[in-house]
Scaffold this active site. Structure first.
Site, short mmCIF file in Angstrom:
data_model
loop_
_atom_site.label_atom_id
_atom_site.label_comp_id
_atom_site.label_asym_id
_atom_site.label_seq_id
_atom_site.Cartn_x
_atom_site.Cartn_y
_atom_site.Cartn_z
N GLU A 255 -16.29 5.68 4.90
CA GLU A 255 -15.72 5.34 5.92
C GLU A 255 -15.68 6.46 7.20
OE1 GLU A 255 -11.28 4.95 5.43
OE2 GLU A 255 -11.35 6.31 3.65
N ARG B 216 0.79 -1.24 -0.06
CA ARG B 216 0.00 -0.01 -0.05
C ARG B 216 0.99 1.27 -0.09
NH1 ARG B 216 -4.66 0.44 4.65
NH2 ARG B 216 -2.80 0.81 5.78
N LYS C 205 -2.81 6.38 1.36
CA LYS C 205 -2.56 6.94 2.29
C LYS C 205 -1.58 8.16 2.60
CE LYS C 205 -2.15 4.64 7.00
NZ LYS C 205 -3.58 5.28 7.77
N1 PLP Z 1 -9.41 4.26 6.78
C1 PLP Z 1 -8.54 5.31 7.10
C2 PLP Z 1 -8.84 6.55 6.81
C3 PLP Z 1 -7.31 5.02 7.94
O1 PLP Z 1 -6.55 6.13 8.49
C4 PLP Z 1 -7.18 3.58 8.32
C5 PLP Z 1 -5.91 3.33 8.91
O2 PLP Z 1 -4.85 2.81 8.63
C6 PLP Z 1 -8.09 2.73 7.82
C7 PLP Z 1 -9.05 3.02 7.13
C8 PLP Z 1 -7.86 1.39 8.19
O3 PLP Z 1 -6.60 0.89 7.47
P1 PLP Z 1 -5.90 -0.36 8.11
O4 PLP Z 1 -6.84 -1.59 8.40
O5 PLP Z 1 -4.97 -0.73 6.97
O6 PLP Z 1 -4.98 -0.03 9.19
C1 COI Z 2 -3.97 3.37 11.65
O1 COI Z 2 -4.88 2.83 12.02
O2 COI Z 2 -2.92 2.95 11.41
C2 COI Z 2 -4.01 4.81 10.91
O3 COI Z 2 -3.27 5.20 10.39
C3 COI Z 2 -5.34 5.67 11.71
C4 COI Z 2 -4.93 6.85 12.29
C5 COI Z 2 -3.82 6.92 13.32
C6 COI Z 2 -4.48 7.78 11.33
#
Ligand code: PLP
Ligand code: COI
Length: 336
Positions: free
Chosen positions: A218, A80, A182
């Site tokens: 989300e 990612r 991200k």
């Molecule tokens: N959506 C957003 C906007 C986020 O910042 C995060 C955190 O990483 C997620 C979703 C969840 O992603 P992940 O499960 O890869 O941490």
């Molecule tokens: C994560 O869950 O790792 C995120 O990036 C969410 C937040 C702290 C920005």
């Protein structure tokens, strides 16, 4: 031993002894090294400061019962990060370099990996930024890739106690913009809506699709899922949300439980279809949603005070794998 009350940790910055840093110049990465310096000095024209040329990741290290330490699906974070980098014209960080750097940071800060059984984890924050002399809107001449870490507890105050969320009238990302990457800009645009939600005592916002404002996208810091009354696991499908690694893991685990697991539309006017709902992500883990405020309507899912049984079952399975108590699908558990 470090003196930390592991059970009382929230999601706050703590300086740990070591971080990894690597520099990209003239088309290649240097070897990279650990450093005790938690500051970076960069050129005033760096693109990360002016034009948001930066992306980041978030993942955790988990202390197992036998004292060893696991990462959860770090290859997905690497992939990612490279997708985000591609979107912002930044150089790729090779997967082996990314995973090796994670292991170096965890090992160097081993004392800060919370003990098994406290529920706390070591949060790892890799980031990639454009640096160097620049003023025009161009990709940077140089880049820094770094990873720092800190022990953390629950992201939302309730942890596994449900909290409430509010539908935002703002958008965090455009349909063909950078919502699926991200990148810092998505989070900058979520600061004001997030602040307004907190002022009204909600945990965070729920964003709707920017095109029609009829479907859930989300949460500002996590993905959304719902469990329908006929036991389907549903999570929104959209080009402008972050492809959450936790969400894709839960889609697989829900299938293990014999549930139908769907990425699809979640209409904000059809919340009655759901018996339970939650936010999921690395920081959020699984955070049950008590209710959602949408305009002047407040919709309660399972309960404002208790976690629903399916959410609990998914949480137990996910964290069981993450902490190494249970065997997960191949490749999910990576020993440091
Ligand atoms: N959506 C957003 C906007 C986020 O910042 C995060 C955190 O990483 C997620 C979703 C969840 O992603 P992940 O499960 O890869 O941490
Ligand atoms: C994560 O869950 O790792 C995120 O990036 C969410 C937040 C702290 C920005």
């Amino acid at each position: 031993m470090v003196n930390i009350k592991w059970d009382e940790l929230g999601f706050d910055y703590i300086k740990t002894p070591y971080r990894y840093i690597s520099y990209w110049k003239d088309g290649k990465w240097d070897e990279g090294r650990l450093t005790e310096d938690n500051t970076i000095t960069i050129n005033e024209g760096s693109t990360c400061l002016h034009y948001g040329q930066e992306c980041f990741e978030g993942l955790k290290a988990y202390r197992r019962k036998d004292g060893k330490i696991n990462l959860f699906r770090p290859d997905r974070n690497s992939q990612r990060l490279n997708k985000s980098a591609e979107r912002l014209l930044m150089p790729e960080v090779p997967e082996e370099k990314f995973i090796e750097a994670l292991k170096q940071v965890v090992n160097a800060n081993e004392e800060y990996v919370p003990p098994y059984g406290t529920g706390a984890t070591l949060y790892l924050r890799p980031y990639l930024i454009g640096v160097g002399p620049n003023i025009g809107v161009h990709p940077a001449p140089e880049y820094i890739f770094s990873i720092f870490c800190m022990p953390v507890g629950p992201y939302f105050k309730g942890g596994m106690t449900p909290t409430n969320f509010i539908v935002s009238e703002y958008d965090r990302a455009a349909p063909r913009g950078t919502g699926a990457a991200k990148v810092g800009g998505n989070y900058a645009s979520s600061l004001l809506p997030g602040h307004e939600a907190h002022e009204r005592k909600f945990s965070d916002c729920i964003y709707l699709d920017p095109e029609t404002h009829t479907k859930i996208e989300e949460v500002g810091s996590a993905n959304f899922f719902g469990i329908t009354k006929d036991n389907q696991f549903i999570t929104p499908k959209s080009p402008s949300i972050l492809p959450s690694i936790t969400k894709y893991s839960l889609l697989e685990l829900a299938k293990e439980f014999g549930m139908e697991a769907i990425e699809g539309d979640v209409f904000i006017d059809h919340l009655d279809d759901f018996a339970e709902a939650g936010a999921c992500g690395t920081a959020a883990v699984i955070s049950p949603i008590g209710g959602i405020q949408n305009g002047d309507k407040f919709h309660v899912f399972y309960s404002e005070t208790e976690t629903g049984p399916v959410t609990q079952k998914l949480y137990d399975r996910l964290t069981g794998i993450q902490f190494g108590d249970e065997q997960g699908p191949a490749g999910w558990q990576v020993e440091v």
